[in-house]
Design an enzyme around this catalytic site. Sequence first.
Site: not given
Ligand code: GUN
Length: 295
Positions: A54, A100, A123
């Site tokens: 990311k 995350q 998110d």
């Molecule tokens: N862990 C797996 N997928 C995601 C996501 O889309 N956002 C976040 N914050 N954590 C994740």
Amino acid sequence: MTATLLDGKALAATIEASLRDEVDAVTTASGRPPRLVVVLVGDVAASASYVTAKARAAARVGIDAEVVRAPGSADTAALVGLVRGIARGDQGAVDGILVQLPLPRQVDTTAVLDAVPADLDVDGFHPENAGLLSQGRPRFIPCTAAGVQRLLVDAGIPTAGRRAVIVGRSDIVGKPLALLLASRGRGGDATVTLCHSHTQDLAEHCRSADILVAAVGQPGLITADMVRPGATVIDVGINRVEGSEGSRLVGDVDFAAVSAVAGAITPVPGGVGPLTVAMLLANTLLAAELRIGRR
Ligand code: GUN
């Protein structure tokens, strides 16, 4: 039949290229680049590698991304305090915050996510953003769900009037994707079935699908007999499995067998994953644009 491969990696690169100019424009207009802070708790290797992906993607489009780490022993109060501080600007100006997931077992995940203000919630997990999506006036759409819809639209796979079956009812993927595919307009207007761990006759539901989405986190869940010939199969799962030649990533779909039946299919890796990242960048740009009144 051999299914067409839906190349999420290539589409993500196209999306990134299209974001770059607008990121530059926002940077010029506001005197600084859009800024994303990612909170990474503990040292789970998979989470660390997603967060790195990311941050690297953000840098490629001109978004300033910072990863803030917290120890795996952190409790709910410490993480809520950390997120609130980031939102207040303790670590510099910020347009988007992403925590995350998953968080360690001792942590109340909802409490930590709720500490992210709705206008920084790139998110799309905040109740306000979930509510706006459910009312058909989305602001920040959860990234994986948005990525799946974008992939379908880009591949020219019709959704209107089609049967979409989603396996997995998570707040992150299954639920928002059900809302998106059932919503009015492009990439929507589907008849959606949301299957989960209590669904009876899962295979029968899956066989009815024109578009089948697997979002459970269970390798081999979707087998060839569960797929209607010619159907589109979207594999959201990312599972690490040990094999004779070390470990490798697989989805929830038995790719080798299902790709002989499906009309189109996403690979793992290189399918939905890169789109999740691209949609996060788009949401961060949107947050910055909303902040300065450009949207
Ligand atoms: N862990 C797996 N997928 C995601 C996501 O889309 N956002 C976040 N914050 N954590 C994740």
